[in-house]
Design a protein around this motif. Structure first.
Motif, PDB file in Angstrom:
ATOM      1  N   HIS A  62      10.097  46.591 -10.290  1.00 57.85           N
ATOM      2  CA  HIS A  62      11.471  46.745  -9.808  1.00 57.85           C
ATOM      3  C   HIS A  62      11.649  47.940  -8.872  1.00 57.85           C
ATOM      4  O   HIS A  62      12.684  48.060  -8.211  1.00 57.85           O
ATOM      5  N   HIS A 121      10.747  50.590  -5.627  1.00 54.22           N
ATOM      6  CA  HIS A 121      10.252  50.507  -4.253  1.00 54.22           C
ATOM      7  C   HIS A 121       9.866  51.901  -3.781  1.00 54.22           C
ATOM      8  O   HIS A 121      10.468  52.916  -4.207  1.00 54.22           O
ATOM      9  N   CYS A 154      10.221  50.315   3.497  1.00 51.88           N
ATOM     10  CA  CYS A 154      10.523  50.042   2.084  1.00 51.88           C
ATOM     11  C   CYS A 154       9.507  49.024   1.568  1.00 51.88           C
ATOM     12  O   CYS A 154       9.519  47.858   2.000  1.00 51.88           O
ATOM     13  N   GLU A 155       8.635  49.459   0.659  1.00 48.87           N
ATOM     14  CA  GLU A 155       7.607  48.580   0.109  1.00 48.87           C
ATOM     15  C   GLU A 155       7.701  48.546  -1.411  1.00 48.87           C
ATOM     16  O   GLU A 155       8.124  49.516  -2.040  1.00 48.87           O
ATOM     17  N   VAL A 156       7.248  47.433  -1.970  1.00 48.93           N
ATOM     18  CA  VAL A 156       7.254  47.288  -3.429  1.00 48.93           C
ATOM     19  C   VAL A 156       6.266  48.283  -4.040  1.00 48.93           C
ATOM     20  O   VAL A 156       5.146  48.476  -3.533  1.00 48.93           O
ATOM     21  N   HIS A 157       6.711  48.944  -5.129  1.00 48.44           N
ATOM     22  CA  HIS A 157       5.860  49.896  -5.848  1.00 48.44           C
ATOM     23  C   HIS A 157       4.682  49.140  -6.446  1.00 48.44           C
ATOM     24  O   HIS A 157       4.853  48.110  -7.115  1.00 48.44           O
ATOM     25  N   CYS A 193       9.941  54.168  -0.576  1.00 42.87           N
ATOM     26  CA  CYS A 193      10.671  54.212   0.702  1.00 42.87           C
ATOM     27  C   CYS A 193      10.249  55.423   1.521  1.00 42.87           C
ATOM     28  O   CYS A 193       9.978  56.504   0.977  1.00 42.87           O
TER      29      CYS A 193
END
Length: 820
Positions: A64, A66, A56-59, A68
């Motif tokens: 807001h 992510h 799971c990484e930040v877009h 996945c």
């Protein structure tokens, strides 16, 4: 009525498919309209699987969302972009894969491969409300860690398919308005067809009164309208959402769950057919329920906020101060249960079906409860339903039963007793069914056998079978379970010779005249025999006092039987004129009814009532309009007169047998009566009075004819209408202009002519009438055309001159006529 296939299996044992059950129900009179596969959650969670978030990484392009990587048990994990705030690595989640159909309310949408802010997403991680398992949208669903990856969401949430069987209940089958009612009939069919089965429902053994802390007095003041009223109270209840099993049952059959208490009443109604009502016991003023009628125009606001004015015939459930319900129809504002309710009272009653039906129609209300009460529920099933509701309330709301059941039942409704002979059964069915089979069918239908003889049976029919009160009803019950298709079609037909009578002749001639009028451009209409009395007020021809009034009219517009076909035809004219069809020719065959007080005889109830068949014609507007070969031309009285005479001609009534006389009527502005030589009326014909047509907002003239069809049939019974060849020999036409006194009518000239020459004179027509200058005072001129013909030979001049001279002489001698 919707029946759940799985719910039905709780009461009767079977292994048949929904389609086989539908076929069985239809064969025994419970016709199935449709079968639909449904799930407790719309869509059945198809395409949804359990996934594990491995990464799971930040877009990179969103603050807001992510990105996945989710393992869903396939060879390759899915990359899914998720915007939920609670998404994290290591979570077990519900994933909608590509192609999955989800629902936004009633609107479906499909999960597709997409790009969110430039990053490809191959599915969706779901929240509760997005898949229908809850209402929360605060974040995605996070499941326990022991749930295996790749499991279907349907399996995890235990989603089961069911089938909704739509059964069309006929008005007489009140006993089948529930799952258990349908199960009873299905059980009888299964037994008859050799299936191993049993019929069962929950017992009420666990019902037990815990205390008497909430005692409510019950007073029934009108035991005719309410033969039985029972109630029980529970205290300490918690009103909340129903458990899934109950919500699912209601959802499947199309009902919206409300709260546990209300849902219990709906469950009992659809399970056992007994409507219940639940009251907030703390809102029952004076701790007293009074079942009674109230004065006319008593105001009452129903649960939906609409104000109604009660009738003195409406039965109401009241507290010490005011009405709380229209009995068996609709609850009042403040009478139900709310989130704050802790003490409840369950009502279970048997109301007079006629009372409920009238109240429901009067107020324009139709509910599941009124649907059953007005057909007749089981009067002996009220206590069972009440106990089941109390048991469920204890289980689902945590309450305690706080009052002994109060059951007001002053005059118990008994089961029906019927004697039935075996010969009667076999003769009515047309097949011999064994006595043992007959008895097995009856007992499977809960019809008990009190006594058996060699010739027949003495039976007791349970009170809930309101449609089985006669021997022929019992035979119908036997036959529908035995199977109509099991009665063989005989190879021979037994018949008796019949002779056509007056009814056959009447029907045949109606058809002939209908064909004739239709070919002349008329349209046939059929209006309701019921009408409104206001049409007849202030009329002398059809006084309102002669109207046959209905004791229980559906509305003020349908409160009498019509005295004449006139007003129904005018309603049709108005409708068509308002819809841009002003040029009309209409006819109607129909019965008219009147009440004749002078004929009243106490020994013969129907002596004052009269019924007669009439034929009426209406013409209005233009006979010719928009023609380049002819100017516009309105219909006239003479057009209608010609149509009437053609009818008489077709029935064998010759024109010279008709007598015309003027008469006055408040229906017509000018009119003639057509009679026979004895003054018996064949028909009335004329121009309708302006005040009549104005009351129907009709501006054009309307010509109306009323033919006494019954008398016409009677008077023409011996007439024989025949067809002959057109003569090969020519006809001769001669004109005469006769100067006669003003009081001489054309009919007199016609009579003298036909009396003078009966054989050769075929027709006489009037083509001109003149009154005015160059004529002696008190005189007028008739121009007539006479047609002479011999069907056997050509007429000679000598024969023609002789006939004409005889006619002229008789016109002079008998009518003082002169040739002009």
């Amino acid at each position: 009525m919707n029946i759940s296939y799985n719910w039905l299996k709780e009461y009767v044992d079977f292994n048949l498919s929904p389609e086989e059950i539908a076929e069985a129900l239809t064969s025994i009179g419970l016709e199935v309209g449709s079968i639909e596969e449904v799930q407790t959650i719309r869509g059945g969670l198809k395409g949804l699987v359990i996934g594990y978030i491995e990464k799971c990484e930040v877009h990179p392009n969103s603050d807001h969302m992510h990105v996945c990587i989710v393992n869903v048990g396939k060879e390759n994990p899915l990359q899914i972009v998720c915007g939920a705030p609670n998404v994290a690595v290591g979570q077990k989640v519900v994933v909608a894969t590509i192609g999955t159909i989800l629902y936004d309310g009633d609107k479906p949408f499909t999960i597709k491969r997409s790009k969110l802010r430039g990053i490809e997403s191959l599915g969706m991680i779901c929240a509760e409300d997005e898949i229908g398992v809850g209402t929360s949208h605060d974040g995605i669903i996070v499941l326990p860690q022991d749930i295996p990856v790749g499991m279907t969401a349907a399996e995890y949430y235990n989603i089961k398919s069911d089938y909704v069987i739509e059964v069309d209940i006929t008005p007489n089958r009140a006993d089948a308005c529930s799952h258990f009612g349908v199960a009873r009939d299905l059980y009888a069919w299964l037994k008859q067809n050799g299936y191993k089965t049993s019929l069962h429902r929950p017992t009420s053994d666990s019902f037990n009164v815990d205390n008497n802390n909430l005692d409510i007095d019950i007073i029934v003041k009108d035991s005719v309208k309410c033969p039985r009223y029972a109630a029980v109270t529970l205290s300490g209840c918690t009103v909340k959402e129903s458990p899934d099993w109950l919500k699912n049952k209601l959802n499947i059959i199309g009902l919206r769950p409300i709260n546990n208490i209300v849902d219990i009443t709906n469950y009992i109604l659809h399970a056992y057919g007994q409507p219940l009502h639940c009251f907030d016991a703390d809102m029952i003023e004076g701790n007293t329920i009074i079942v009674d009628t109230l004065p006319d125009d008593t105001p009452f606001i129903t649960l939906d906020g609409v104000e109604h004015k009660l009738s003195k015939d409406d039965l109401a459930i009241c507290n010490a101060k005011e009405p709380m319900c229209i009995a068996g129809v609709f609850g009042g504002k403040g009478s139900g249960t709310y989130n704050t309710t802790t003490n409840v009272l369950f009502e279970s009653a048997y109301f007079n079906p006629t009372t409920i039906r009238k109240s429901a129609r009067r107020h324009g209300l139709s509910t599941d409860a009124s649907f059953r009460f007005e057909r007749g529920v089981d009067p002996n099933g009220t206590i069972y339903a009440l106990k089941q509701a109390a048991i469920l309330a204890k289980e689902l709301a945590g309450g305690t039963i706080s009052m002994e059941i109060k059951d007001i039942y002053p005059s118990p409704i008994n089961d029906f007793k019927i004697n039935l002979s075996y010969n009667y059964i076999n003769s009515l069915i047309g097949k011999i069914i064994s006595k043992e089979e007959i008895k097995n069918i009856l007992t499977s239908l809960e019809i008990s056998i009190d006594r058996e003889t060699e010739d027949g049976l003495s039976l007791t029919v349970p009170a809930y079978r309101v449609d089985v009160k006669r021997p022929c009803d019992i035979v119908e019950e036997i036959l529908r379970i035995y199977g109509y298709n099991n009665v063989e079609i005989p190879s021979s037909v037994k018949s008796s010779l019949t002779v056509k009578g007056d009814v056959d002749r009447n029907n045949r001639l109606q058809y002939i005249i209908s064909e004739q009028l239709t070919s002349q451009g008329f349209n046939e209409i059929m209006n309701n025999s019921l009408s409104k009395v206001s049409y007849y007020e202030n009329l002398e021809t059809y006084p309102a006092s002669n109207c046959v009034r209905l004791i229980n009219p559906l509305s003020e517009d349908l409160n009498i039987m019509r005295q004449t076909l006139l007003f129904g035809g005018l309603e049709t004219l108005r409708f068509n004129i308002n819809h841009k069809s002003p040029n009309l020719k209409l006819y109607e065959f129909g019965k008219v009814y009147d009440f004749r007080l002078n004929n009243k005889d106490e020994n013969q109830i129907l002596s004052a009532y009269h019924e007669e068949l009439r034929l009426s014609l209406w013409i209005t507007g233009k006979r010719i309009e928009g023609s380049w070969t002819h100017p516009n031309e309105d219909y006239t009285y003479y057009n209608l007169k010609a149509y009437i005479e053609n009818i008489f001609c077709r029935l064998g009534v010759k024109t010279k047998q008709l007598f015309y006389k003027e008469f006055s009527s408040d229906i017509y502005s000018s009119a003639l009566q057509i009679t026979d030589k004895n003054g018996n009326i064949y028909a009335s014909i004329g121009l309708l009075d302006h005040k009549i047509t104005k009351s129907f907002e009709i501006k054009s003239q309307v010509f109306y004819a009323d033919i006494h069809w019954d008398f016409l049939m009677k008077s023409t019974r011996k007439n024989n209408v025949t067809f002959v060849e057109i003569s090969k020999y020519p006809a001769v036409s001669r004109d005469l202009a006769l100067l006669v006194n003003k009081d001489i009518t054309f009919r007199q000239i016609e009579d003298v002519a036909y009396q003078t020459e009966r054989n050769l004179l075929k027709n006489i027509e009037l083509f001109d009438v003149y009154e005015g200058n160059n004529l002696p005072e008190g005189k007028k001129s008739y121009a007539i055309n006479l047609t002479l013909q011999d069907t056997q030979k050509t007429l000679t001049d000598k024969q023609i001159d002789k006939v004409m001279q005889s006619l002229i002489n008789n016109f002079k001698n008998r009518l003082s006529a002169e040739l002009r």
